[in-house]
Design an enzyme around this catalytic site. Structure first.
Site, PDB file in Angstrom:
ATOM      1  N   ASN A  37     -39.464  -0.954  27.418  1.00 15.89           N
ATOM      2  CA  ASN A  37     -38.333  -0.780  28.320  1.00 15.89           C
ATOM      3  C   ASN A  37     -37.952  -2.073  29.041  1.00 15.89           C
ATOM      4  OD1 ASN A  37     -36.342   0.582  29.578  1.00 15.89           O
ATOM      5  ND2 ASN A  37     -37.677   1.908  30.807  1.00 15.89           N
ATOM      6  N   HIS A 122     -41.677  16.009  35.599  1.00 17.98           N
ATOM      7  CA  HIS A 122     -41.335  15.139  36.725  1.00 17.98           C
ATOM      8  C   HIS A 122     -40.445  15.861  37.719  1.00 17.98           C
ATOM      9  CE1 HIS A 122     -41.936  10.892  34.785  1.00 17.98           C
ATOM     10  NE2 HIS A 122     -42.935  11.692  34.528  1.00 17.98           N
ATOM     11  N   ARG A 147     -45.551  16.543  38.376  1.00 20.10           N
ATOM     12  CA  ARG A 147     -45.633  15.315  39.161  1.00 20.10           C
ATOM     13  C   ARG A 147     -44.634  15.402  40.306  1.00 20.10           C
ATOM     14  NH1 ARG A 147     -43.883   9.311  37.198  1.00 20.10           N
ATOM     15  NH2 ARG A 147     -41.865  10.063  37.997  1.00 20.10           N
ATOM     16  N   TYR A 159     -38.720   4.624  43.440  1.00 19.83           N
ATOM     17  CA  TYR A 159     -39.140   5.014  42.095  1.00 19.83           C
ATOM     18  C   TYR A 159     -39.382   6.503  41.999  1.00 19.83           C
ATOM     19  CZ  TYR A 159     -41.797   6.464  38.269  1.00 19.83           C
ATOM     20  OH  TYR A 159     -42.176   7.192  37.174  1.00 19.83           O
ATOM     21  N   ASP A 217     -47.426   9.371  41.329  1.00 16.79           N
ATOM     22  CA  ASP A 217     -47.455   8.011  40.785  1.00 16.79           C
ATOM     23  C   ASP A 217     -47.125   7.015  41.901  1.00 16.79           C
ATOM     24  OD1 ASP A 217     -45.947   6.576  37.746  1.00 16.79           O
ATOM     25  OD2 ASP A 217     -47.239   5.700  39.291  1.00 16.79           O
ATOM     26  N   HIS A 219     -47.187   3.861  41.470  1.00 12.49           N
ATOM     27  CA  HIS A 219     -46.429   2.848  40.706  1.00 12.49           C
ATOM     28  C   HIS A 219     -46.765   1.418  41.107  1.00 12.49           C
ATOM     29  CE1 HIS A 219     -42.921   1.939  38.059  1.00 12.49           C
ATOM     30  NE2 HIS A 219     -43.258   3.114  37.596  1.00 12.49           N
ATOM     31  N   GLU A 243     -51.786   8.121  40.363  1.00 15.08           N
ATOM     32  CA  GLU A 243     -51.569   7.172  39.262  1.00 15.08           C
ATOM     33  C   GLU A 243     -51.167   5.792  39.773  1.00 15.08           C
ATOM     34  OE1 GLU A 243     -48.563   8.599  36.652  1.00 15.08           O
ATOM     35  OE2 GLU A 243     -48.253   6.651  35.732  1.00 15.08           O
ATOM     36  N   GLU A 269     -50.743   2.634  31.905  1.00 15.81           N
ATOM     37  CA  GLU A 269     -49.495   2.657  31.127  1.00 15.81           C
ATOM     38  C   GLU A 269     -49.003   1.244  30.828  1.00 15.81           C
ATOM     39  OE1 GLU A 269     -47.058   4.903  33.964  1.00 15.81           O
ATOM     40  OE2 GLU A 269     -45.671   3.220  33.935  1.00 15.81           O
ATOM     41  N   ARG A 290     -53.968   6.138  30.695  1.00 13.28           N
ATOM     42  CA  ARG A 290     -52.525   6.356  30.628  1.00 13.28           C
ATOM     43  C   ARG A 290     -51.863   5.765  29.378  1.00 13.28           C
ATOM     44  NH1 ARG A 290     -49.179   9.229  31.955  1.00 13.28           N
ATOM     45  NH2 ARG A 290     -47.657   8.096  33.206  1.00 13.28           N
ATOM     46  N   HIS A 319     -49.026   8.464  28.677  1.00 14.49           N
ATOM     47  CA  HIS A 319     -47.695   8.129  29.192  1.00 14.49           C
ATOM     48  C   HIS A 319     -46.621   8.733  28.287  1.00 14.49           C
ATOM     49  CE1 HIS A 319     -44.934   4.546  30.455  1.00 14.49           C
ATOM     50  NE2 HIS A 319     -44.911   5.468  31.380  1.00 14.49           N
ATOM     51  N   ASP A 323     -38.734   6.552  27.982  1.00 12.61           N
ATOM     52  CA  ASP A 323     -38.717   5.286  27.255  1.00 12.61           C
ATOM     53  C   ASP A 323     -39.828   5.183  26.220  1.00 12.61           C
ATOM     54  OD1 ASP A 323     -39.662   4.962  30.150  1.00 12.61           O
ATOM     55  OD2 ASP A 323     -40.712   3.276  29.228  1.00 12.61           O
ATOM     56  N   GLU A 346     -47.892  13.518  29.613  1.00 11.47           N
ATOM     57  CA  GLU A 346     -46.648  13.417  30.387  1.00 11.47           C
ATOM     58  C   GLU A 346     -45.474  13.804  29.507  1.00 11.47           C
ATOM     59  OE1 GLU A 346     -45.992   9.520  31.918  1.00 11.47           O
ATOM     60  OE2 GLU A 346     -44.174  10.064  32.981  1.00 11.47           O
ATOM     61  N   TRP A 409     -42.712  -3.256  41.471  1.00 10.72           N
ATOM     62  CA  TRP A 409     -41.847  -2.070  41.361  1.00 10.72           C
ATOM     63  C   TRP A 409     -42.603  -0.936  40.729  1.00 10.72           C
ATOM     64  CZ3 TRP A 409     -39.979   0.751  37.122  1.00 10.72           C
ATOM     65  CH2 TRP A 409     -39.057   1.740  37.478  1.00 10.72           C
TER      66      TRP A 409
END
Ligand code: CS2
Ligand code: MG
Length: 409
Positions: A37, A122, A147, A159, A217, A219, A243, A269, A290, A319, A323, A346, A409
């Protein structure tokens, strides 16, 4: 059975995907996902310029040898671009072998160990009412694990919160990559996040009860002690996992987190080889792996990672955002239904446009993802539909703090 054709296919049905299609001299076709991605064209170049020319004329049955050839032969080892490219070749060769054998790919991996792969969806919301609606929507879709991602008071877009609620098809989808010439910038405030999240989970538990497996998550955004604080503050809400609590390069950070909290941890991930996990496994610093097939070097490599993880009672938590293409999802599922230490998969449902390009036999039934029973991966790529979705540059957002400094991010 020799490889006679290797095509690098790029299409963008709602989001960008890179797919490798191999064809053998007896007409057997295999697909592999090579989507990275925001850096898709780097993988396209790596495959087209440095891998495809080496594949023509090679024996499609020699999967392990091909993996070693592409990994050791690159000289410059590891990294997301290299390992996504190797993953695509490896997955396509497994697809070919299973099609030639006339059986679903999981049969070559030891057959089914379970009826299906427990999936998590999600749910998200800018505030609690929107979040609760999203949770209810996912429960109605049949999800048995969810999640939870929430907006943060005082912050704009963060996010994991769907930019719009259901897209009319009842699909809450947070598509992080934005189609633009440069990444969009988001503003982050860790203290505001740490103050807000425990109250979100207290409210969700109050609304939906103690049983529902909940995931979250972080992130990659916290320091070790902030991650420890978050893990500890969420213990009363019994998460299935927390996560990416901290950037994964510093595995020592997780020793600090582990000292303070029993909240289960999932990471990986953004990892791409077994070497990224060695300390995490041997020191039992995580509970779930992940990595997906697409980013960890393929079925051959991810099976090795998960066998290693199983020695330490660590399970898969593969994961599966949008994407990861339907090809990558199918590959992870064939592995997931076969391995002994499956944890959870996921599943951020792909758009209708994506499903028209990638016709997949994967089904979501009773909260479980089930791979197809047809030969191979069970995915067909529709060139004609794909041609109507040309590549469009898209980037993941970046994060800055309020003083302008860059953050994760
Ligand atoms: C996220 C991903 O699904 C997840 O757990 O971390 O959506 C991640 O943001 C994207 O895969 C990045 O492309
Ligand atoms: Mg994640």
């Amino acid at each position: 059975m020799l490889i006679t054709s290797a095509e690098v296919l790029v299409s963008s049905p709602g989001r960008n995907f890179v797919t490798l299609r191999l064809t053998t001299d007896d007409g057997v076709v295999g697909l592999g996902d090579a989507t990275l991605n925001g850096r898709e064209l780097a993988v396209v170049a790596y495959l087209a310029e440095h891998v495809v020319p080496l594949l023509i004329g090679k024996d499609a049955h020699r999967i392990e040898d091909m993996w070693q050839f592409l990994y050791r032969g690159a000289y410059w080892r590891r990294g997301p671009v290299t390992m996504a490219s190797i993953a695509a070749v490896d997955t396509a060769l497994w697809d070919i072998k299973a099609r030639a054998a006339g059986m679903p790919l999981y049969q070559l991996l030891g057959g089914r160990s379970r009826t299906g792969a427990l999936a998590y969806g999600h749910a998200s919301g800018a505030d609690l009412p929107e979040l609760f609606d999203s949770v209810r929507d996912h429960l109605e879709q049949g999800f048995r694990a969810i999640r939870i991602q929430s907006g943060i008071p005082g912050l704009g877009t963060v996010y994991g919160v769907a930019s719009s609620a259901a897209d009319g098809a009842g699909r809450y989808d947070h598509e992080p990559a934005r189609r633009s010439a440069a990444p969009v910038e988001e503003v982050w405030d860790t203290r505001a996040y740490l103050r807000h999240v425990p109250g979100v989970f207290e409210a969700v538990r109050g609304e939906f009860g103690a049983e529902l497996p909940l995931l979250h998550d972080a992130h990659h955004r916290l320091t070790p002690i902030q991650a420890a604080k978050l893990g500890k503050s969420l213990e009363p809400f019994d998460l299935f996992w927390l996560e990416d609590v901290t950037p994964a390069e510093n595995t020592a950070a997780l020793r600090r987190v582990r000292e303070h909290t029993t909240t289960p941890l999932a990471i990986g991930e953004v990892f791409n080889t077994i070497w990224d996990y060695r300390e995490l496994f041997e020191e039992q610093l995580i509970d779930y792996v992940r990595s997906p097939v697409t980013h960890a070097g393929g079925i051959t490599a991810l099976r090795r990672i998960l066998d290693y993880a199983g020695v330490y009672q660590i399970k898969s938590g593969v994961h599966g955002p949008t994407d990861i293409s339907p090809v990558g999802l199918a590959a992870s599922l064939h592995l997931g239904v076969a391995i002994p230490n499956f944890g959870i998969q996921e599943y951020m449902t792909h758009s209708a446009a994506t499903d028209e390009v990638f016709r997949s036999q994967v089904r979501f039934e009773g909260g479980l993802l089930v791979p197809g029973e047809g030969p191979g991966l069970g995915v067909v790529y529709d060139d004609d539909v794909a041609a109507g979705h040309p590549y469009t540059a898209a980037y993941l957002p970046i994060n800055r703090l309020s003083d302008g400094s860059m953050h994760d991010w």
